[in-house]
Design a protein around this motif. Structure first.
Motif, PDB file in Angstrom:
ATOM      1  N   LYS A 120      22.222  48.576  45.416  1.00 26.81           N
ATOM      2  CA  LYS A 120      22.780  47.683  44.436  1.00 26.81           C
ATOM      3  C   LYS A 120      23.807  48.464  43.534  1.00 26.81           C
ATOM      4  CE  LYS A 120      19.008  46.966  41.899  1.00 26.81           C
ATOM      5  NZ  LYS A 120      17.792  46.505  40.928  1.00 26.81           N
ATOM      6  N   SER A 121      23.844  49.774  43.488  1.00 24.73           N
ATOM      7  CA  SER A 121      24.872  50.318  42.722  1.00 24.73           C
ATOM      8  C   SER A 121      26.348  50.211  43.390  1.00 24.73           C
ATOM      9  CB  SER A 121      24.594  51.858  42.179  1.00 24.73           C
ATOM     10  OG  SER A 121      23.443  51.770  41.490  1.00 24.73           O
ATOM     11  N   ILE A 122      26.207  50.548  44.843  1.00 25.22           N
ATOM     12  CA  ILE A 122      27.179  50.665  45.712  1.00 25.22           C
ATOM     13  C   ILE A 122      27.890  49.104  45.881  1.00 25.22           C
ATOM     14  CG2 ILE A 122      28.035  50.835  47.873  1.00 25.22           C
ATOM     15  CD1 ILE A 122      26.155  53.349  47.931  1.00 25.22           C
ATOM     16  N   LEU A 123      26.828  48.215  46.193  1.00 22.61           N
ATOM     17  CA  LEU A 123      27.221  46.776  46.233  1.00 22.61           C
ATOM     18  C   LEU A 123      28.148  46.225  44.884  1.00 22.61           C
ATOM     19  CD1 LEU A 123      27.262  44.386  48.039  1.00 22.61           C
ATOM     20  CD2 LEU A 123      25.235  43.573  47.227  1.00 22.61           C
ATOM     21  N   GLY A 124      27.396  46.584  43.864  1.00 19.98           N
ATOM     22  CA  GLY A 124      27.985  46.386  42.514  1.00 19.98           C
ATOM     23  C   GLY A 124      29.432  46.718  42.277  1.00 19.98           C
ATOM     24  N   PHE A 125      29.528  48.123  42.763  1.00 24.45           N
ATOM     25  CA  PHE A 125      30.612  48.762  42.549  1.00 24.45           C
ATOM     26  C   PHE A 125      31.739  48.117  43.482  1.00 24.45           C
ATOM     27  CE2 PHE A 125      33.796  51.946  44.011  1.00 24.45           C
ATOM     28  CZ  PHE A 125      34.272  52.589  42.778  1.00 24.45           C
ATOM     29  N   VAL A 126      31.418  47.871  44.769  1.00 27.48           N
ATOM     30  CA  VAL A 126      32.502  47.119  45.657  1.00 27.48           C
ATOM     31  C   VAL A 126      32.704  46.006  45.181  1.00 27.48           C
ATOM     32  CG1 VAL A 126      32.993  46.270  47.969  1.00 27.48           C
ATOM     33  CG2 VAL A 126      31.671  48.445  47.563  1.00 27.48           C
ATOM     34  N   LEU A 127      31.872  44.919  44.845  1.00 25.19           N
ATOM     35  CA  LEU A 127      32.007  43.456  44.431  1.00 25.19           C
ATOM     36  C   LEU A 127      33.010  43.634  43.227  1.00 25.19           C
ATOM     37  CD1 LEU A 127      28.832  41.716  44.863  1.00 25.19           C
ATOM     38  CD2 LEU A 127      30.775  41.810  46.410  1.00 25.19           C
ATOM     39  N   PHE A 128      32.595  44.452  42.094  1.00 28.66           N
ATOM     40  CA  PHE A 128      33.359  44.484  40.909  1.00 28.66           C
ATOM     41  C   PHE A 128      34.895  44.936  41.110  1.00 28.66           C
ATOM     42  CE2 PHE A 128      34.930  46.934  37.277  1.00 28.66           C
ATOM     43  CZ  PHE A 128      35.106  45.996  36.259  1.00 28.66           C
ATOM     44  N   HIS A 129      35.150  46.048  41.774  1.00 23.73           N
ATOM     45  CA  HIS A 129      36.515  46.392  42.096  1.00 23.73           C
ATOM     46  C   HIS A 129      37.110  45.414  42.928  1.00 23.73           C
ATOM     47  CE1 HIS A 129      34.845  50.394  40.493  1.00 23.73           C
ATOM     48  NE2 HIS A 129      36.156  50.525  39.828  1.00 23.73           N
ATOM     49  N   THR A 130      36.604  44.753  43.743  1.00 19.35           N
ATOM     50  CA  THR A 130      37.443  43.858  44.529  1.00 19.35           C
ATOM     51  C   THR A 130      37.921  42.564  43.750  1.00 19.35           C
ATOM     52  OG1 THR A 130      36.018  44.521  46.811  1.00 19.35           O
ATOM     53  CG2 THR A 130      37.141  42.075  46.740  1.00 19.35           C
ATOM     54  N   PHE A 131      36.812  42.198  42.781  1.00 21.96           N
ATOM     55  CA  PHE A 131      37.233  41.089  41.956  1.00 21.96           C
ATOM     56  C   PHE A 131      38.418  41.787  41.162  1.00 21.96           C
ATOM     57  CE2 PHE A 131      36.739  39.130  37.608  1.00 21.96           C
ATOM     58  CZ  PHE A 131      36.740  38.065  37.924  1.00 21.96           C
ATOM     59  N   CYS A 132      38.354  42.576  40.430  1.00 19.31           N
ATOM     60  CA  CYS A 132      39.354  43.302  39.918  1.00 19.31           C
ATOM     61  C   CYS A 132      40.529  43.240  40.333  1.00 19.31           C
ATOM     62  CB  CYS A 132      39.083  44.489  38.905  1.00 19.31           C
ATOM     63  SG  CYS A 132      37.705  44.510  37.758  1.00 19.31           S
ATOM     64  N   PHE A 133      40.657  43.789  41.579  1.00 21.13           N
ATOM     65  CA  PHE A 133      42.122  43.627  42.483  1.00 21.13           C
ATOM     66  C   PHE A 133      42.530  42.531  42.878  1.00 21.13           C
ATOM     67  CE2 PHE A 133      44.032  43.805  46.580  1.00 21.13           C
ATOM     68  CZ  PHE A 133      45.165  44.644  46.254  1.00 21.13           C
ATOM     69  N   VAL A 134      41.707  41.515  43.120  1.00 26.56           N
ATOM     70  CA  VAL A 134      42.171  40.206  43.579  1.00 26.56           C
ATOM     71  C   VAL A 134      42.595  39.422  42.618  1.00 26.56           C
ATOM     72  CG1 VAL A 134      41.404  37.978  44.485  1.00 26.56           C
ATOM     73  CG2 VAL A 134      40.752  40.083  45.611  1.00 26.56           C
ATOM     74  N   VAL A 135      41.881  39.223  41.408  1.00 21.92           N
ATOM     75  CA  VAL A 135      42.339  38.627  40.173  1.00 21.92           C
ATOM     76  C   VAL A 135      43.626  39.114  39.518  1.00 21.92           C
ATOM     77  CG1 VAL A 135      41.696  37.623  38.104  1.00 21.92           C
ATOM     78  CG2 VAL A 135      40.067  37.533  39.941  1.00 21.92           C
ATOM     79  N   GLY A 136      43.326  40.725  39.300  1.00 18.79           N
ATOM     80  CA  GLY A 136      44.836  41.165  38.770  1.00 18.79           C
ATOM     81  C   GLY A 136      45.953  41.353  39.445  1.00 18.79           C
ATOM     82  N   PHE A 137      45.777  41.431  40.764  1.00 25.73           N
ATOM     83  CA  PHE A 137      46.843  41.324  41.756  1.00 25.73           C
ATOM     84  C   PHE A 137      47.604  39.930  41.845  1.00 25.73           C
ATOM     85  CE2 PHE A 137      49.121  40.446  45.861  1.00 25.73           C
ATOM     86  CZ  PHE A 137      49.920  41.461  45.809  1.00 25.73           C
ATOM     87  N   ASP A 138      46.873  38.635  41.870  1.00 27.75           N
ATOM     88  CA  ASP A 138      47.153  37.301  41.586  1.00 27.75           C
ATOM     89  C   ASP A 138      47.799  37.066  40.182  1.00 27.75           C
ATOM     90  OD1 ASP A 138      46.604  37.030  44.361  1.00 27.75           O
ATOM     91  OD2 ASP A 138      45.196  35.463  43.780  1.00 27.75           O
ATOM     92  N   ALA A 139      47.223  37.684  39.265  1.00 29.67           N
ATOM     93  CA  ALA A 139      47.909  37.613  37.689  1.00 29.67           C
ATOM     94  C   ALA A 139      49.123  38.096  37.826  1.00 29.67           C
ATOM     95  CB  ALA A 139      46.852  38.135  36.872  1.00 29.67           C
ATOM     96  N   PHE A 140      49.478  39.112  38.364  1.00 28.67           N
ATOM     97  CA  PHE A 140      50.427  40.048  38.292  1.00 28.67           C
ATOM     98  C   PHE A 140      51.636  39.168  39.069  1.00 28.67           C
ATOM     99  CE2 PHE A 140      53.765  42.706  40.531  1.00 28.67           C
ATOM    100  CZ  PHE A 140      54.388  43.034  39.622  1.00 28.67           C
ATOM    101  N   LEU A 141      51.201  38.511  40.235  1.00 33.46           N
ATOM    102  CA  LEU A 141      52.208  37.537  41.054  1.00 33.46           C
ATOM    103  C   LEU A 141      52.604  36.311  40.075  1.00 33.46           C
ATOM    104  CD1 LEU A 141      50.867  37.798  44.439  1.00 33.46           C
ATOM    105  CD2 LEU A 141      52.815  39.080  43.565  1.00 33.46           C
ATOM    106  N   VAL A 142      51.526  35.921  39.473  1.00 31.29           N
ATOM    107  CA  VAL A 142      51.920  34.609  38.688  1.00 31.29           C
ATOM    108  C   VAL A 142      52.791  34.997  37.402  1.00 31.29           C
ATOM    109  CG1 VAL A 142      50.744  32.963  37.177  1.00 31.29           C
ATOM    110  CG2 VAL A 142      49.730  33.116  39.482  1.00 31.29           C
ATOM    111  N   LYS A 143      52.410  35.897  36.815  1.00 29.85           N
ATOM    112  CA  LYS A 143      53.077  36.333  35.682  1.00 29.85           C
ATOM    113  C   LYS A 143      54.527  36.690  35.911  1.00 29.85           C
ATOM    114  CE  LYS A 143      49.757  36.534  32.619  1.00 29.85           C
ATOM    115  NZ  LYS A 143      49.703  35.538  31.234  1.00 29.85           N
TER     116      LYS A 143
END
Length: 352
Positions: A281-304
């Motif tokens: 659960k800890s490993i899965l939560g770590f992977v999902l959280f950081h994947t979400f941060c990268f995808v949304v953060g990267f797209d936010a940078f492109l949009v901005k």
């Protein structure tokens, strides 16, 4: 706070400088006369008195220079009282002081103030704080206005350049969340992936505002002094700094190399002590959280950056374009919260 916001390489210099004072002939000598606390004396203290007072005065003066953005490379010389010497001479003195000792006691003259520094809280307030408070409020208002104007324009289908042709070009640019937008929106709706980023950004802004409102209500209405204290702590140390430079790009903070590697190291250390299912659960939560941060953060940078392009690529300087460009720059600079990260690491170092 100033120590925590300093460049990490300078933190060691500041700690070492608390241990030493300049003796006769410029030689470095440990302060055996007076043990020093970790706090500075009141402003206006002259560079006289016992060695501990002189070093405290030099530390306070060097920290003020650091806050003012002056050269950090000369801080060691200022702290040791030898303004004519550079870093190399300062390092040589410290090296010679401890090189012959097999088990040097570097922190012999440092102790943590028993009251946690509460007795010197009054010294943190001075007239310049009114100006810095006004600047902070100005940054918050400007950033919130910029976020609302850009995100609402995206949701309403209004391009930043006010040219309808630019809207079609912007909507067809790639984003990592495009497959998700294709599943959520119908083509007839006219919604695209950048609408997802605008929704998420406004949601994050609403959460921060709700948190700030909650902490303000607790600070004003709670009977418990403890609750009021920690509410103000959360409001001014968390909510206010976030609002001054918040954007969805802030999620990239968690995937920046320094922060990501530190959290990964901590995860590896923790999972070794857990049972199989909690470890998964800890490993899965770590992977999902950081994947979400990268995808949304990267797209936010492109949009901005695409929204800011109409302001950046102008032939003539206009106030509106300058305002948009500067706010975009502030948001980019606020992506990696170096002060918060270094402060946390410094507290771990000091208090284990």
């Amino acid at each position: 706070n100033t120590l925590a916001q300093a460049v990490p390489a300078e933190v060691g210099r500041l700690i070492f400088a608390r241990v030493f004072a300049t003796g006769a002939g410029g030689a470095m000598k440990p302060l055996r006369e007076d043990a020093m606390s970790t706090s500075c004396p009141p402003r206006g203290l002259s560079d006289t008195g016992p060695p501990s007072s002189r070093v405290s005065f030099r530390l306070e003066r060097a920290l003020e220079d650091a806050e003012a953005g002056k050269d950090l490379g000369g801080m060691s010389a200022a702290l040791t009282g030898d303004d004519s010497k550079g870093d190399e001479d300062w390092n040589r003195k410290v090296w010679h002081e401890f090189a012959h000792e097999e088990d040097p006691n570097i922190f012999d003259n440092i102790f943590i103030a028993k009251d946690g520094g509460f007795s010197e809280v009054g010294e943190l307030w001075y007239p310049m704080r009114y100006f810095t408070a006004a600047v902070t409020i100005g940054f918050i208002c400007s950033n919130v206005y910029f976020l609302l104007s850009v995100d609402l324009d995206i949701l309403q289908g209004v391009p930043a350049s006010q040219d309808a042709g630019d809207l079609e070009v912007t909507k067809t640019k790639f984003l990592l969340t495009t497959p998700i937008a294709d599943l959520l929106f119908r083509e007839a709706d006219g919604r695209h992936a950048d609408d997802i980023i605008a929704y998420l950004e406004l949601l994050g802004l609403s959460i921060i505002f709700a948190k700030a409102l909650k902490e303000t209500c607790v600070a004003c209405g709670a009977r418990s002094g403890r609750l009021r204290w920690f509410a103000l702590d959360e409001l001014f140390w968390s909510c206010v700094p976030q609002l001054s430079s918040y954007s969805a790009m802030r999620l990239l903070h968690y995937v920046s190399p320094t922060v990501f590697l530190a959290e990964l190291t901590e995860l590896v250390h923790d999972v070794q002590k857990r049972r199989p299912w909690p470890m998964v659960k800890s490993i899965l939560g770590f992977v999902l959280f950081h994947t979400f941060c990268f995808v949304v953060g990267f797209d936010a940078f492109l949009v901005k950056i695409r929204e800011a392009y109409s302001s950046i690529n102008q032939q003539e300087l206009r106030w509106r374009d300058l305002y948009g460009t500067l706010l975009f720059l502030v948001q980019v600079l606020g992506v990696v919260q170096l002060g918060t990260f270094v402060q946390f690491r410094l507290f771990v170092f000091i208090f284990a």
